[in-house]
Design a protein around this motif. Sequence first.
Motif, PDB file in Angstrom:
ATOM      1  N   SER A  48       0.731  -1.253   0.011  1.00 22.98           N
ATOM      2  CA  SER A  48       0.110   0.100  -0.267  1.00 22.98           C
ATOM      3  C   SER A  48       0.777   1.312  -0.085  1.00 22.98           C
ATOM      4  O   SER A  48       0.521   2.266  -0.618  1.00 22.98           O
ATOM      5  N   VAL A  49       1.896   1.143   0.861  1.00 22.66           N
ATOM      6  CA  VAL A  49       2.822   2.334   0.874  1.00 22.66           C
ATOM      7  C   VAL A  49       3.485   2.667  -0.769  1.00 22.66           C
ATOM      8  O   VAL A  49       3.807   3.710  -1.007  1.00 22.66           O
ATOM      9  N   GLY A  50       3.816   1.207  -0.974  1.00 21.21           N
ATOM     10  CA  GLY A  50       4.469   1.691  -2.480  1.00 21.21           C
ATOM     11  C   GLY A  50       3.782   2.042  -3.515  1.00 21.21           C
ATOM     12  O   GLY A  50       4.140   2.922  -4.294  1.00 21.21           O
ATOM     13  N   PHE A  51       2.515   1.720  -3.516  1.00 25.28           N
ATOM     14  CA  PHE A  51       1.391   2.165  -4.276  1.00 25.28           C
ATOM     15  C   PHE A  51       1.219   3.800  -4.248  1.00 25.28           C
ATOM     16  O   PHE A  51       1.104   4.669  -5.067  1.00 25.28           O
ATOM     17  N   SER A  52       1.080   3.990  -2.851  1.00 21.31           N
ATOM     18  CA  SER A  52       0.951   5.453  -2.422  1.00 21.31           C
ATOM     19  C   SER A  52       2.032   6.268  -2.812  1.00 21.31           C
ATOM     20  O   SER A  52       2.039   7.438  -3.572  1.00 21.31           O
ATOM     21  N   GLU A  53       3.132   5.656  -2.565  1.00 22.12           N
ATOM     22  CA  GLU A  53       4.541   6.576  -3.104  1.00 22.12           C
ATOM     23  C   GLU A  53       4.502   6.986  -4.480  1.00 22.12           C
ATOM     24  O   GLU A  53       5.301   7.835  -4.962  1.00 22.12           O
ATOM     25  N   ASN A  54       4.004   5.981  -5.433  1.00 13.92           N
ATOM     26  CA  ASN A  54       4.000   6.186  -6.629  1.00 13.92           C
ATOM     27  C   ASN A  54       2.805   6.363  -7.303  1.00 13.92           C
ATOM     28  O   ASN A  54       2.433   6.480  -8.844  1.00 13.92           O
ATOM     29  N   ARG A  55       1.826   7.132  -6.415  1.00 20.37           N
ATOM     30  CA  ARG A  55       0.473   7.414  -7.145  1.00 20.37           C
ATOM     31  C   ARG A  55       0.793   8.506  -8.147  1.00 20.37           C
ATOM     32  O   ARG A  55      -0.076   8.496  -9.259  1.00 20.37           O
ATOM     33  N   ALA A  56       1.621   9.589  -7.819  1.00 18.48           N
ATOM     34  CA  ALA A  56       1.756  10.619  -9.081  1.00 18.48           C
ATOM     35  C   ALA A  56       2.361   9.975 -10.386  1.00 18.48           C
ATOM     36  O   ALA A  56       1.934  10.497 -11.384  1.00 18.48           O
ATOM     37  N   ALA A  57       3.088   8.949 -10.373  1.00 19.45           N
ATOM     38  CA  ALA A  57       3.559   8.345 -11.562  1.00 19.45           C
ATOM     39  C   ALA A  57       2.556   7.591 -12.239  1.00 19.45           C
ATOM     40  O   ALA A  57       2.397   7.399 -13.398  1.00 19.45           O
ATOM     41  N   PHE A  58       1.662   6.857 -11.331  1.00 15.95           N
ATOM     42  CA  PHE A  58       0.482   6.233 -12.006  1.00 15.95           C
ATOM     43  C   PHE A  58      -0.330   7.256 -12.710  1.00 15.95           C
ATOM     44  O   PHE A  58      -1.005   6.936 -13.937  1.00 15.95           O
ATOM     45  N   GLY A 141       9.301  -5.075  -5.738  1.00 12.01           N
ATOM     46  CA  GLY A 141       9.480  -5.049  -7.148  1.00 12.01           C
ATOM     47  C   GLY A 141       7.958  -4.920  -7.801  1.00 12.01           C
ATOM     48  O   GLY A 141       8.047  -4.662  -8.975  1.00 12.01           O
ATOM     49  N   HIS A 142       6.860  -5.428  -7.190  1.00  7.97           N
ATOM     50  CA  HIS A 142       5.644  -5.344  -7.809  1.00  7.97           C
ATOM     51  C   HIS A 142       5.080  -4.256  -8.389  1.00  7.97           C
ATOM     52  O   HIS A 142       4.729  -4.056  -9.319  1.00  7.97           O
ATOM     53  N   VAL A 143       5.269  -3.135  -7.373  1.00  7.30           N
ATOM     54  CA  VAL A 143       4.775  -1.660  -7.787  1.00  7.30           C
ATOM     55  C   VAL A 143       5.342  -1.232  -9.215  1.00  7.30           C
ATOM     56  O   VAL A 143       4.774  -0.636 -10.198  1.00  7.30           O
ATOM     57  N   ASP A 144       6.586  -1.377  -9.389  1.00  9.05           N
ATOM     58  CA  ASP A 144       7.419  -1.203 -10.479  1.00  9.05           C
ATOM     59  C   ASP A 144       6.972  -1.776 -11.568  1.00  9.05           C
ATOM     60  O   ASP A 144       6.739  -1.226 -12.800  1.00  9.05           O
ATOM     61  N   ALA A 145       6.518  -3.158 -11.479  1.00 12.10           N
ATOM     62  CA  ALA A 145       6.282  -3.830 -12.713  1.00 12.10           C
ATOM     63  C   ALA A 145       4.998  -3.467 -13.196  1.00 12.10           C
ATOM     64  O   ALA A 145       4.435  -3.434 -14.321  1.00 12.10           O
ATOM     65  N   VAL A 146       3.968  -3.075 -12.283  1.00 10.22           N
ATOM     66  CA  VAL A 146       2.664  -2.602 -12.517  1.00 10.22           C
ATOM     67  C   VAL A 146       2.743  -1.412 -13.162  1.00 10.22           C
ATOM     68  O   VAL A 146       2.176  -1.146 -14.129  1.00 10.22           O
ATOM     69  N   ARG A 151       2.409   1.879 -18.078  1.00 13.14           N
ATOM     70  CA  ARG A 151       3.177   2.783 -19.156  1.00 13.14           C
ATOM     71  C   ARG A 151       3.019   2.075 -20.476  1.00 13.14           C
ATOM     72  O   ARG A 151       3.204   2.690 -21.720  1.00 13.14           O
ATOM     73  N   ALA A 152       2.948   0.932 -20.654  1.00  9.81           N
ATOM     74  CA  ALA A 152       3.103  -0.159 -22.226  1.00  9.81           C
ATOM     75  C   ALA A 152       1.701   0.071 -22.756  1.00  9.81           C
ATOM     76  O   ALA A 152       1.617  -0.543 -23.784  1.00  9.81           O
ATOM     77  N   LEU A 153       0.524   0.304 -21.912  1.00  7.08           N
ATOM     78  CA  LEU A 153      -0.826   0.293 -22.548  1.00  7.08           C
ATOM     79  C   LEU A 153      -1.068   1.166 -23.710  1.00  7.08           C
ATOM     80  O   LEU A 153      -0.231   2.234 -23.907  1.00  7.08           O
TER      81      LEU A 153
END
Length: 153
Positions: A48-58, A141-146, A151-153
């Motif tokens: 959850s923290v990993g996805f939160s830290e990357n919310r802006a990138a998503f 490594g999961h958040v990075d893979a997602v 980005r590949a879509l």
Amino acid sequence: MPEISQPAPDFTLPSTDGGDVTLSALKGKPIVLFFYPRDNTPGCTKESVGFSENRAAFEAAGAVVFGISKDSMASHEKFVAKKELTVPLLSDENDTACEDYGVWKEKSMYGKKFMGIERSTFLIAADGTIAQIWPKVKVPGHVDAVLEAVRAL
């Protein structure tokens, strides 16, 4: 469990962002759904923290991210406050989304069998179909893979 290219099962669940989230109402942008077993447990916190830290990138990649577990809204709200999470959490106390996505499974720990959520992530394309599935997620490594898949879509 739904399969790639199939329509994502629709749901309406309460959100920590206030109100309800209806998946079909979000059509037109990629959606990441990460199902996790319980609030405030080590793996779930890291994820959850990993996805939160990357919310802006998503968001920059055009995607919206939601975490889903069977925990109550009160539990989710405490978890969000305690860990300063920015990703909205959805409460599936009635099992509907967990069942529809096939993540509610028999698990085993210390020889005891019980029902629980198998940590899984679904990437839903803008057209509402499932683009990618990560079953039995390992957190490192999961958040990075997602994010890479979004980005590949």
